[in-house]
Design a protein around this motif. Structure first.
Motif, mmCIF file in Angstrom:
data_model
loop_
_atom_site.group_PDB
_atom_site.id
_atom_site.type_symbol
_atom_site.label_atom_id
_atom_site.label_comp_id
_atom_site.label_asym_id
_atom_site.label_seq_id
_atom_site.Cartn_x
_atom_site.Cartn_y
_atom_site.Cartn_z
ATOM 1 N N LEU A 272 0.767 -0.971 0.419
ATOM 2 C CA LEU A 272 0.019 -0.401 -0.028
ATOM 3 C C LEU A 272 0.864 1.378 -0.484
ATOM 4 O O LEU A 272 0.481 2.126 -0.798
ATOM 5 C CB LEU A 272 -1.152 0.108 0.926
ATOM 6 C CG LEU A 272 -1.641 1.359 1.819
ATOM 7 C CD1 LEU A 272 -2.228 1.887 0.618
ATOM 8 C CD2 LEU A 272 -1.874 1.066 3.205
ATOM 9 N N MET A 273 1.728 1.382 0.699
ATOM 10 C CA MET A 273 2.893 2.498 0.621
ATOM 11 C C MET A 273 3.678 2.481 -0.327
ATOM 12 O O MET A 273 4.038 3.824 -0.620
ATOM 13 C CB MET A 273 3.560 2.418 2.387
ATOM 14 C CG MET A 273 4.779 3.566 2.701
ATOM 15 S SD MET A 273 3.716 5.103 2.224
ATOM 16 C CE MET A 273 3.389 5.625 4.094
ATOM 17 N N ALA A 274 4.029 1.789 -0.897
ATOM 18 C CA ALA A 274 4.929 1.230 -1.956
ATOM 19 C C ALA A 274 4.308 2.088 -3.553
ATOM 20 O O ALA A 274 4.679 2.841 -4.103
ATOM 21 C CB ALA A 274 4.954 0.205 -2.622
ATOM 22 N N ILE A 275 2.555 2.038 -3.633
ATOM 23 C CA ILE A 275 1.967 2.155 -4.164
ATOM 24 C C ILE A 275 1.911 3.864 -4.125
ATOM 25 O O ILE A 275 1.544 4.037 -4.904
ATOM 26 C CB ILE A 275 0.582 2.155 -4.068
ATOM 27 C CG1 ILE A 275 0.660 0.220 -4.583
ATOM 28 C CG2 ILE A 275 -0.192 2.349 -5.353
ATOM 29 C CD1 ILE A 275 -0.729 -0.179 -4.516
ATOM 30 N N ILE A 276 1.304 4.187 -3.220
ATOM 31 C CA ILE A 276 0.959 5.349 -2.626
ATOM 32 C C ILE A 276 2.447 6.392 -2.489
ATOM 33 O O ILE A 276 2.379 7.576 -3.466
ATOM 34 C CB ILE A 276 0.214 6.041 -1.328
ATOM 35 C CG1 ILE A 276 -0.987 5.575 -0.939
ATOM 36 C CG2 ILE A 276 0.356 7.169 -0.497
ATOM 37 C CD1 ILE A 276 -1.683 5.195 0.453
ATOM 38 N N SER A 277 3.670 5.396 -2.409
ATOM 39 C CA SER A 277 4.939 6.600 -2.605
ATOM 40 C C SER A 277 4.665 6.591 -4.025
ATOM 41 O O SER A 277 5.310 7.986 -4.586
ATOM 42 C CB SER A 277 5.510 5.523 -2.173
ATOM 43 O OG SER A 277 5.416 5.649 -0.696
ATOM 44 N N GLY A 278 5.018 5.318 -4.941
ATOM 45 C CA GLY A 278 5.278 5.854 -6.749
ATOM 46 C C GLY A 278 3.973 6.775 -7.159
ATOM 47 O O GLY A 278 4.673 7.663 -8.257
ATOM 48 N N MET A 279 2.847 7.137 -6.967
ATOM 49 C CA MET A 279 1.642 7.790 -7.342
ATOM 50 C C MET A 279 2.379 9.460 -6.852
ATOM 51 O O MET A 279 2.088 10.039 -7.620
ATOM 52 C CB MET A 279 0.777 7.618 -6.548
ATOM 53 C CG MET A 279 -0.221 6.261 -6.570
ATOM 54 S SD MET A 279 -0.350 6.559 -9.038
ATOM 55 C CE MET A 279 -1.423 5.004 -8.289
ATOM 56 N N ASN A 280 2.755 9.527 -5.124
ATOM 57 C CA ASN A 280 3.112 10.952 -4.776
ATOM 58 C C ASN A 280 4.915 11.066 -5.125
ATOM 59 O O ASN A 280 5.167 12.617 -5.454
ATOM 60 C CB ASN A 280 3.405 11.308 -4.095
ATOM 61 C CG ASN A 280 1.827 10.994 -3.175
ATOM 62 O OD1 ASN A 280 0.803 12.143 -3.644
ATOM 63 N ND2 ASN A 280 1.702 10.408 -2.378
ATOM 64 N N MET A 281 5.086 10.503 -6.441
ATOM 65 C CA MET A 281 6.723 10.815 -7.108
ATOM 66 C C MET A 281 6.485 11.681 -8.451
ATOM 67 O O MET A 281 5.680 12.274 -8.935
ATOM 68 C CB MET A 281 7.658 9.544 -8.018
ATOM 69 C CG MET A 281 7.708 8.325 -6.414
ATOM 70 S SD MET A 281 8.122 7.089 -7.775
ATOM 71 C CE MET A 281 10.059 7.368 -8.088
ATOM 72 N N SER A 282 7.376 12.949 -8.020
ATOM 73 C CA SER A 282 7.553 14.405 -9.173
ATOM 74 C C SER A 282 6.569 13.570 -9.781
ATOM 75 O O SER A 282 6.193 14.280 -11.076
ATOM 76 C CB SER A 282 8.943 15.369 -8.446
ATOM 77 O OG SER A 282 9.277 15.236 -7.412
ATOM 78 N N PRO A 283 7.653 12.388 -11.020
ATOM 79 C CA PRO A 283 7.606 12.947 -12.476
ATOM 80 C C PRO A 283 6.049 12.108 -12.458
ATOM 81 O O PRO A 283 5.713 12.546 -13.976
ATOM 82 C CB PRO A 283 8.214 11.336 -12.574
ATOM 83 C CG PRO A 283 9.596 11.587 -12.409
ATOM 84 C CD PRO A 283 9.153 11.831 -10.462
ATOM 85 N N VAL A 284 5.537 11.866 -11.602
ATOM 86 C CA VAL A 284 3.615 10.699 -11.843
ATOM 87 C C VAL A 284 3.161 12.316 -10.652
ATOM 88 O O VAL A 284 2.273 12.405 -12.096
ATOM 89 C CB VAL A 284 3.496 9.863 -10.760
ATOM 90 C CG1 VAL A 284 2.192 9.403 -10.957
ATOM 91 C CG2 VAL A 284 4.567 9.054 -11.039
ATOM 92 N N SER A 285 3.336 12.759 -10.233
ATOM 93 C CA SER A 285 2.765 13.619 -9.614
ATOM 94 C C SER A 285 2.556 15.161 -10.551
ATOM 95 O O SER A 285 1.375 15.840 -10.598
ATOM 96 C CB SER A 285 2.761 14.806 -8.199
ATOM 97 O OG SER A 285 4.322 14.992 -8.253
ATOM 98 N N ARG A 286 3.439 15.010 -11.150
ATOM 99 C CA ARG A 286 3.248 16.592 -11.764
ATOM 100 C C ARG A 286 2.502 16.629 -13.850
ATOM 101 O O ARG A 286 2.116 17.262 -14.137
ATOM 102 C CB ARG A 286 4.389 17.024 -12.515
ATOM 103 C CG ARG A 286 5.007 15.607 -13.138
ATOM 104 C CD ARG A 286 7.312 16.530 -14.220
ATOM 105 N NE ARG A 286 6.110 17.385 -15.672
ATOM 106 C CZ ARG A 286 5.647 16.789 -16.118
ATOM 107 N NH1 ARG A 286 5.244 15.830 -16.744
ATOM 108 N NH2 ARG A 286 5.673 18.359 -17.842
ATOM 109 N N LEU A 287 1.896 14.906 -13.352
ATOM 110 C CA LEU A 287 1.338 14.793 -14.931
ATOM 111 C C LEU A 287 -0.519 15.222 -14.519
ATOM 112 O O LEU A 287 -1.470 14.917 -14.146
ATOM 113 C CB LEU A 287 1.016 13.199 -15.174
ATOM 114 C CG LEU A 287 2.002 13.066 -15.337
ATOM 115 C CD1 LEU A 287 1.925 11.506 -15.402
ATOM 116 C CD2 LEU A 287 3.310 13.712 -16.453
#
Length: 440
Positions: A272-287
């Motif tokens: 769960l935390m791995a997925i949330i962390s992945g979503m919040n990474m800058s390359p993803v969150s900037r989309l």
């Protein structure tokens, strides 16, 4: 014969009691009890408290706590040597004529202690001198009862099987890690032209959450208590797909949000935390254009559950709920608890750093190690749960072998999906295209 408890009963919070009461008087005053609980002692006194006699056997909680923490003060081979020496001295095993009646009372308890040690801390017995101590002790007590030979042979066979299983698991982890490393190197030089999207492998969030749980439990199963602080944290790359259109990217993000929700329901907090962390990474969150197409309400709820505010108060509350469910479970499905592993390691680190190993009088601070053993013991209970979900080998293979972007690769994929918004991003995009793709 001393009573044998299951390893599960020793490690569960209801079976693992930090309140160790004195089961025998310490005439030398080496053990200090507060409110009936063992608080501190000299190392010699703690070693003596570990050693069984004809009418005494240490509590299982004490055995686990001391064997776990003692390695901070004494090497396992030296500890076993001292235990054996004290047994020989106290039971007069060097006498030309042994007191067989006494040895028949003492022998089963000694064998039980050695069995618990080899079962819980098998890596300690990779050294030949540890095996030598075992064989020396059986040579001394076996003349009093031939059944001791059979018990020792069973112990050694079980130990060899355990060590072989652990070794095989470690080899698998090394191979997977090497494969991941190779993928990273390949990405640095030339990103693949065709990316295998997760949705083509698994389109059901619940199924993927189950398979992630398989992966997590498999990895955790190879972490022993004696190497606990050296354990790794596995985070799956959740950003290794780059659909061409905003709608497809939004679909993938929503898919992983659903996967994260199912991980939460299962009790798999690490994925769960791995997925949330992945979503919040800058390359993803900037989309931003992609996120505008995503129904984010469920994601915000999951973020709230794993919010670091208040030392992860919400997560710790959910973890306690999952732990309670596990204690009262009637099936393996309800027993699953996979903690957010890096936070667990952090908690243990600060417990170790925040409390002294020894008190000013030189005594071992046993209260500290009771808390350490409680946390490690809970983890051991959780990692021993057999995964109840049917394994999908295609999905498992994908999770182990899917290409993983480097940080530069992630940013390049992000800029290729949605154009840079400012001059800094434009310059970085140009640099990455030149470096990775060889384009100007």
């Amino acid at each position: 014969m001393p009573q044998t408890l299951s390893s599960i009963s020793m490690f569960t919070p209801c079976g693992f009691s930090p309140h160790l009461h004195s089961a025998k008087e310490d005439d030398q005053g080496g053990l200090i009890f507060q409110d009936g609980n063992l608080a501190s002692a000299s190392l010699d006194a703690l070693i003596q408290h570990l050693i069984p006699t004809t009418d005494y056997y240490p509590e299982k909680a004490y055995i686990f706590t001391f064997l776990l923490s003692s390695r901070l003060f004494i090497e396992p081979h030296e500890l076993l040597s001292r235990v054996c020496h004290k047994c020989i001295e106290q039971q007069r095993l060097d006498d030309p004529v042994l007191d067989k009646a006494r040895i028949r009372k003492f022998g089963p308890k000694l064998l039980q202690l050695l069995t618990e040690w080899t079962e819980t801390f098998p890596y300690d017995f990779q050294e030949e001198r540890m095996i030598g101590h075992l064989k020396d002790m059986i040579d001394r007590i076996a003349p009093c009862d031939e059944a001791y030979w059979k018990r020792m042979n069973q112990l050694l066979q079980a130990l060899n099987q355990k060590l072989a299983t652990l070794s095989h698991g470690q080899e698998g982890i090394v191979k997977i890690s090497a494969a991941v490393s190779d993928k990273l190197v390949a990405f640095k030089s030339k990103p693949p032209s065709i990316q295998r999207e997760i949705l083509t492998v698994c389109s059901d969030p619940y199924t993927l959450a189950q398979q992630l749980t398989h992966v997590e439990l498999e990895r955790l199963s190879h972490i022993g208590p004696e190497e606990f602080v050296q354990a790794f944290v596995h985070k799956d790359s959740l950003d290794s797909t780059k659909p061409a259109k905003k709608k497809q990217r939004a679909q993938v993000i929503e898919f992983f949000i659903d996967v994260a929700r199912e991980c939460f329901n299962i009790g798999n907090f690490n994925s769960l935390m791995a997925i949330i962390s992945g979503m919040n990474m800058s390359p993803v969150s900037r989309l931003k254009k992609t996120w505008s197409k995503v129904k984010t309400a469920k994601f915000f709820i999951l973020e709230h559950q794993m919010d670091p505010t208040g030392n992860f108060y919400n997560y710790r509350t959910a973890l306690r709920g999952a732990a309670h469910r596990s204690l009262t479970a009637h099936s393996n499905r309800e027993k699953i608890v996979i903690p957010f592993f890096s936070l667990l390691i952090k908690d243990i680190y600060f417990l170790n750093e925040g409390c002294a190993n020894r008190l000013p009088n030189g005594h071992v601070n046993f209260e500290k190690f009771l808390e350490l053993a409680k946390q490690v013991g809970e983890f051991i209970t959780w990692k021993q749960v057999e995964c109840p979900f049917e394994q999908d080998h295609n999905i498992i293979h994908y999770l182990h072998t899917a290409p993983i972007f480097t940080e530069d690769g992630l940013y390049l994929a992000s800029y290729e999906s949605e154009s840079p918004e400012n001059q800094i991003e434009k310059e970085r995009w140009k640099s990455l295209r030149s470096t990775i793709l060889g384009k100007t």
